[in-house]
Motif scaffolding. Structure first.
Motif, PDB file in Angstrom:
ATOM      1  N   UNK A  99      -7.266   8.591  -5.978  1.00 17.93           N
ATOM      2  CA  UNK A  99      -5.993   9.111  -6.476  1.00 17.93           C
ATOM      3  C   UNK A  99      -5.017   9.171  -5.316  1.00 17.93           C
ATOM      4  N   UNK A 100      -3.884   8.489  -5.456  1.00 15.53           N
ATOM      5  CA  UNK A 100      -2.909   8.405  -4.369  1.00 15.53           C
ATOM      6  C   UNK A 100      -2.050   9.664  -4.344  1.00 15.53           C
ATOM      7  N   UNK A 101      -1.883  10.196  -3.157  1.00 14.68           N
ATOM      8  CA  UNK A 101      -1.058  11.395  -2.955  1.00 14.68           C
ATOM      9  C   UNK A 101       0.356  11.026  -2.504  1.00 14.68           C
ATOM     10  N   UNK A 102       0.451  10.076  -1.571  1.00 16.59           N
ATOM     11  CA  UNK A 102       1.773   9.668  -1.075  1.00 16.59           C
ATOM     12  C   UNK A 102       1.715   8.213  -0.630  1.00 16.59           C
ATOM     13  N   UNK A 103       2.694   7.424  -1.071  1.00 17.75           N
ATOM     14  CA  UNK A 103       2.804   6.023  -0.674  1.00 17.75           C
ATOM     15  C   UNK A 103       3.905   5.921   0.379  1.00 17.75           C
ATOM     16  N   UNK A 104       3.507   5.681   1.623  1.00 19.85           N
ATOM     17  CA  UNK A 104       4.489   5.716   2.705  1.00 19.85           C
ATOM     18  C   UNK A 104       5.449   4.535   2.651  1.00 19.85           C
ATOM     19  N   UNK A 105       5.054   3.445   1.992  1.00 22.89           N
ATOM     20  CA  UNK A 105       5.951   2.288   1.945  1.00 22.89           C
ATOM     21  C   UNK A 105       7.157   2.533   1.041  1.00 22.89           C
ATOM     22  N   UNK A 106       7.173   3.658   0.327  1.00 23.24           N
ATOM     23  CA  UNK A 106       8.357   4.036  -0.437  1.00 23.24           C
ATOM     24  C   UNK A 106       9.362   4.787   0.428  1.00 23.24           C
ATOM     25  N   UNK A 107       8.972   5.081   1.671  1.00 23.99           N
ATOM     26  CA  UNK A 107       9.839   5.777   2.616  1.00 23.99           C
ATOM     27  C   UNK A 107      10.544   4.761   3.505  1.00 23.99           C
TER      28      UNK A 107
ATOM     29  N   UNK B 288     -12.940  -6.026  -3.346  1.00 26.28           N
ATOM     30  CA  UNK B 288     -11.736  -6.853  -3.281  1.00 26.28           C
ATOM     31  C   UNK B 288     -10.661  -6.068  -2.539  1.00 26.28           C
ATOM     32  N   UNK B 289      -9.568  -6.728  -2.245  1.00 25.09           N
ATOM     33  CA  UNK B 289      -8.474  -6.050  -1.550  1.00 25.09           C
ATOM     34  C   UNK B 289      -7.937  -4.919  -2.432  1.00 25.09           C
ATOM     35  N   UNK B 290      -7.711  -3.730  -1.866  1.00 24.52           N
ATOM     36  CA  UNK B 290      -7.235  -2.586  -2.663  1.00 24.52           C
ATOM     37  C   UNK B 290      -5.736  -2.689  -2.947  1.00 24.52           C
ATOM     38  N   UNK B 291      -5.400  -3.357  -4.004  1.00 21.98           N
ATOM     39  CA  UNK B 291      -3.992  -3.549  -4.345  1.00 21.98           C
ATOM     40  C   UNK B 291      -3.288  -2.195  -4.485  1.00 21.98           C
ATOM     41  N   UNK B 292      -2.090  -2.121  -3.922  1.00 18.28           N
ATOM     42  CA  UNK B 292      -1.300  -0.902  -4.047  1.00 18.28           C
ATOM     43  C   UNK B 292      -1.545   0.116  -2.961  1.00 18.28           C
ATOM     44  N   UNK B 293      -2.517  -0.134  -2.064  1.00 22.75           N
ATOM     45  CA  UNK B 293      -2.764   0.773  -0.945  1.00 22.75           C
ATOM     46  C   UNK B 293      -2.284   0.130   0.348  1.00 22.75           C
ATOM     47  N   UNK B 294      -1.720   0.952   1.221  1.00 20.94           N
ATOM     48  CA  UNK B 294      -1.262   0.477   2.522  1.00 20.94           C
ATOM     49  C   UNK B 294      -1.720   1.449   3.599  1.00 20.94           C
TER      50      UNK B 294
END
Length: 663
Positions: A323-331, A290-296
């Protein structure tokens, strides 16, 4: 009273204590590793990581007791490894058991036994034996197990493959013993993707693997590359390069370069100028169902884990976790692509498709050879195809309507196309459909000279064939990646306008092929044999491309300068193999209408179709392999921004595609 005392005394005299019987027999096996070696002749010590080798003055100087320790790990081998061991049977009291005689078998965890049966068992005599275990797919912390049970066998056609197996003893104790820990590198995307033993599919199918490491699990994993590699010692950095409805793609930014000659089984037709493969086997598809919710796209991961599988010959991880290291959409939005900029798409050209120095039967299908590790090294990576043409014909070859269209293979000896695995049977009911598919996909037979894509495949999977940028002068924007295929001819001038012009010809060319000629100055051209043909001149303006299909009698292109005052003229001649690759746009740009008609009754739709067919397109996307497809490599753009258009003369781009910034 006396009688009672007497009876008590007699009863007491009958009580006694019996000692418990002590256990005996085999308890375990002592397994001492003597060394790990390659299976080459002569054998060589298995290499350790570069940091350890450098510390001790080279691979050959690393002490045996240091090899395979946590601070001096073995490199993950790309083939089988021989492990020499000494075995001693030990009884339940911890003493050597010289009375043990009989066969014991081996296993390795993690890893798999491989090769002949003689490397999977040994007979102990008087409780001792020396043996060699042959194994592959080794990584992480690994042990060699010795066990009193039947050896592992191979199966084929529903039965056991014959070989050197021991007679089974009357009983088995199933006692086991294992070696000390042998430490290999932790797995990376490259170790999963890199072909082993000449097999382009991964060697780790069915293995659960964790790639990368979260901070709480220990120090960051670092790359162990060859000396001079800029990524040597860099931390593993996992980047999400794209998502789709079923999962996402991840690339290891700091993976090591791979020398082109360093992979067994590679089919190299034209070497890379750098000496390294264009990719690093450093990308992987993560199938999430399925689509990986929360990943961009642009996010960084610490680690990803899952079961390694092959799907249509593309390696992927299934049932994943990450395990997510950095979410760029928070930048800030300007920083969303700061990591994606570090992985520019690799352009797919004729050299990567497998061109040799001259046209060949398999040229029309990019990357047809399974030994083409240039393409394999880029699987699931971001790539770019430039100035491709979309199909003008979409034809249904599923004549019987059974929902399948047979694929086809090349007979390179006969220079023909047909069924895979043998000569076509004239009574084969699939023969007409197969021939239809061949003609459509390759642009021959009933579709000669046309760009055709098979309709059933298009409607079922969304994939369609595009024609790649043709071979020719790089100055004209054509594909000059294989220099031997671009013939150059220079016509001199003598500075005497009153004398006849000087003519020069190319080397002999293949006839009946579309040819593109580009000259740096205005030129006159003729087409014919090895002697200057007595035919009218064909004028060609400077820096302009002329398309001409050579006839059976035209094996040479002749050139002369139009104006001697301009000096000698140099022309470059390239022959078009009409190479194709697949593209899928249905998820990325659902509004783009590929299956269209220029004579559509709706004037707007007809106009958009003319725009589509007159244009060429630059397409960026992830490279996927589908072994049964023809062509078997396809590019999957992520969204509308991954496609741009070079409109035809006096035309526009089809909606909703935008023009390329640098057409």
């Amino acid at each position: 009273m006396k009688r009672l005392l007497l009876l008590s005394a007699v009863a007491a005299a009958g009580c006694y204590t019996e000692e418990t019987k002590q256990p005996e027999g085999i308890g375990t096996f002592q397994v001492e590793v003597k060394g790990l070696y390659t299976t080459t002749t002569p054998r060589a010590l298995l290499s350790v990581d570069n940091a350890c080798a450098t510390q001790h003055g080279g691979q050959g100087s690393v002490p045996a007791e240091v090899r395979g320790t946590p601070n001096c790990r073995y490199l993950i081998p790309r083939g089988a490894v021989d492990i020499d061991i000494d075995i001693t049977a030990v009884d339940v009291k911890g003493q050597a058991l010289e009375s043990f005689n009989g066969p014991v078998s081996f296993r390795v965890v993690p890893g798999n036994l491989t090769g002949e049966y003689k490397y999977r068992w040994v007979n102990l005599t008087n409780g001792k034996a020396t043996a060699t275990v042959r194994a592959g797919q080794l990584y992480g912390e690994m042990h060699v197990w010795v066990q009193d049970e039947p050896p592992q066998v191979d199966y084929s056609d529903g039965g056991v493959v014959g070989g050197d197996l021991p007679p089974e003893p009357a009983t088995r104790t199933y006692a086991t013993g294992l070696s000390r820990s042998l430490h290999f590198e932790e797995p990376s995307i490259a170790s999963v993707q890199t072909p082993q033993n000449g097999n382009q599919e991964t060697a780790y199918v069915g293995t659960f693997m964790r790639i990368g490491r979260s901070p709480e699990a220990g120090p960051a994993l670092r790359q162990s590359c060859a000396e001079g590699d800029p990524n040597n010692g860099q931390p593993v950095t996992l980047l999400v390069t794209g998502t789709d409805p079923g999962g996402f793609f991840v690339t290891d930014l700091t993976s090591c370069r791979v020398r082109e000659q360093g992979i067994q089984g590679a089919n190299i037709q034209t070497p890379e100028p750098s000496g390294f493969l264009p990719g690093r086997f450093n990308s992987l598809y993560i199938y999430n169902y399925s689509f990986p919710e929360g990943l961009d796209p642009g996010d960084l991961l610490w680690a990803v884990a899952g079961s390694v599988q092959e799907f249509t010959a593309t390696t992927q991880l299934t049932f994943p976790s990450w395990t997510v290291r950095e979410r760029v959409r928070l930048l800030p939005q300007a920083e969303w692509d700061k990591y994606l900029k570090l992985v520019p798409p690799v352009e797919i050209n004729g050299r990567l498709c497998g061109y040799s120095g001259s046209p060949y039967i398999t040229d029309p299908l990019c990357g047809y050879s399974y030994g083409n590790y240039k393409m394999e090294s880029l699987e699931s990576s971001l790539v770019k195809i430039r100035r491709v043409k979309f199909p003008r014909v979409i034809h249904n070859c599923d004549a019987n309507g059974n929902g399948t269209v047979p694929f086809f293979c090349a007979d390179t000896r006969a220079s023909t196309w047909g069924g895979c695995g043998g000569t076509d049977n004239p009574s084969d009911p699939d023969l007409p459909e197969r021939q239809c598919n061949i003609d459509c996909t390759l642009g021959i037979g009933q579709f000669a000279g046309q760009l055709c894509s098979e309709r059933h495949t298009f409607e079922t999977f969304g994939q369609f064939v595009v024609e790649m940028n043709p071979t020719g002068a790089p100055e004209a924007g054509l594909d000059g990646s294989v220099a031997a295929r671009v013939k150059s001819v220079t016509a001199p001038v003598d500075g005497k306008p009153e004398t006849p012009p000087s003519w020069a010809s190319t080397d002999e060319l293949d006839t009946n092929m579309l040819t593109r000629i580009w000259c740096d100055k205005a030129a006159n051209l003729r087409f014919g044999g090895s002697n200057l043909p007595n035919t009218p001149d064909v004028p060609l303006a400077a820096s302009t491309v002329l398309e001409h299909r050579l006839t059976a009698s035209q094996g040479f292109v002749w050139a002369s300068a139009q104006n001697e005052a301009d000096g000698a003229v140099t022309c470059q001649v390239g022959q078009d193999s009409r190479t194709r690759i697949n593209v899928v746009t249905k998820d990325a740009v659902p509004d783009l209408v590929v299956d269209c008609r220029e004579d559509d009754p709706d004037a707007t739709r007809a106009q958009q179709c003319r725009f589509l067919r007159a244009a060429t397109f630059d397409v960026t996307g992830h490279l996927r392999q589908v072994s049964a497809a023809r062509p078997r490599w396809m590019v999957l753009p992520r969204d509308q921004d991954d496609i741009c258009c070079n409109p035809g003369p006096d035309m526009q781009c089809p909606k909703p595609i935008q023009p390329c910034a640098n057409p």
